[in-house]
Scaffold this active site. Structure first.
Site, PDB file in Angstrom:
ATOM      1  N   GLU A 115      69.391   6.828  32.265  1.00  0.00           N
ATOM      2  CA  GLU A 115      70.899   7.984  33.636  1.00  0.00           C
ATOM      3  C   GLU A 115      70.632   9.152  33.207  1.00  0.00           C
ATOM      4  O   GLU A 115      70.585  10.252  33.968  1.00  0.00           O
ATOM      5  CB  GLU A 115      72.387   7.494  32.481  1.00  0.00           C
ATOM      6  CG  GLU A 115      72.545   7.977  31.013  1.00  0.00           C
ATOM      7  CD  GLU A 115      74.096   7.151  31.051  1.00  0.00           C
ATOM      8  OE1 GLU A 115      74.284   8.323  30.054  1.00  0.00           O
ATOM      9  OE2 GLU A 115      75.226   6.121  31.941  1.00  0.00           O
ATOM     10  N   ARG A 154      55.769  18.902   2.976  1.00  0.00           N
ATOM     11  CA  ARG A 154      55.549  17.940   3.835  1.00  0.00           C
ATOM     12  C   ARG A 154      56.795  17.572   5.093  1.00  0.00           C
ATOM     13  O   ARG A 154      57.602  17.650   4.114  1.00  0.00           O
ATOM     14  CB  ARG A 154      54.876  17.071   3.796  1.00  0.00           C
ATOM     15  CG  ARG A 154      53.668  16.963   3.005  1.00  0.00           C
ATOM     16  CD  ARG A 154      52.369  17.336   3.587  1.00  0.00           C
ATOM     17  NE  ARG A 154      51.493  17.393   3.362  1.00  0.00           N
ATOM     18  CZ  ARG A 154      51.253  18.609   2.580  1.00  0.00           C
ATOM     19  NH1 ARG A 154      51.223  19.524   2.575  1.00  0.00           N
ATOM     20  NH2 ARG A 154      49.885  17.890   1.948  1.00  0.00           N
ATOM     21  N   GLU A 195      60.759   2.101  34.966  1.00  0.00           N
ATOM     22  CA  GLU A 195      60.732   3.411  35.850  1.00  0.00           C
ATOM     23  C   GLU A 195      59.541   3.169  37.505  1.00  0.00           C
ATOM     24  O   GLU A 195      59.345   4.074  37.302  1.00  0.00           O
ATOM     25  CB  GLU A 195      59.749   3.901  34.453  1.00  0.00           C
ATOM     26  CG  GLU A 195      59.937   4.564  33.339  1.00  0.00           C
ATOM     27  CD  GLU A 195      59.009   4.714  32.137  1.00  0.00           C
ATOM     28  OE1 GLU A 195      58.057   5.660  32.313  1.00  0.00           O
ATOM     29  OE2 GLU A 195      59.609   5.675  31.058  1.00  0.00           O
TER      30      GLU A 195
END
Length: 178
Positions: free
Chosen positions: A137, A36, A95
């Site tokens: 940034e 996996r 945001e």
């Protein structure tokens, strides 16, 4: 029947700024072994917010892994030890420029549990106040607000195809939050 896989070996093969990668050898339920490739991720948060006029602010961002732009609810990665609700408030303001005192939990999703352990906590926000947009940034995004009907149509037409955004919208509709 128990279909759990027993980990036999685990080796970290990459340690990055955001994710780590490990390879595990597992014993399958039938006794055979398999490999996996697993990604460890700190988790994240997404916030579906509703403005006083009923519109939903979304961010448009270029996503390098898919080489395309997406419309998404404001979201971000959890910092080490950070509570999801704190991250949600921070990301919403960073945001979109909107602040919120209270977030309502919409639960969480596993965006892609076949190979990554990331969990995304989802929240609903209303009663917003204006703050300041200050993205990271290295983050370049546009913010635009849409009506509930526009968002629903964008989801149905696949213009919005981000899993956390679709899941949060569906949960908000089911919970009659807008």
């Amino acid at each position: 029947m128990n279909y759990e896989e027993k980990t036999l070996t685990s080796e970290k093969v990459f340690e990055g700024k955001i994710i780590d990668l490990r390879i595990e050898t597992v014993e399958l339920p039938d006794g055979k072994t398999a490999y996996r490739e697993l990604v460890d991720h700190p988790g994240g948060v997404g916030v579906l917010a509703v403005l006083p006029d009923g519109r939903i602010p979304l961010v448009r961002q270029y996503r390098k892994p898919i080489e395309d732009y997406t419309w998404e609810i404001p979201a971000g990665k959890l910092d080490k030890g950070e509570e999801p609700i704190v991250c949600g408030k921070r990301e919403l303001e960073e945001e979109t420029g909107y602040k919120v005192e209270e977030l309502i939990s919409l639960g969480y999703i596993y965006p892609s549990p076949g190979f990554v352990n990331e969990v995304t906590h989802m929240f609903f926000a209303k009663d917003l106040s204006q703050g300041e947009v200050h993205p990271d940034e290295d983050e370049f995004l546009d913010v635009k607000s849409f009506t509930v009907d526009e968002v629903r149509n964008m989801i149905l037409s696949n213009e919005i195809n981000d899993a956390k955004t679709v899941a949060a919208f569906l949960k908000c509709e089911a919970m009659k939050l807008f």
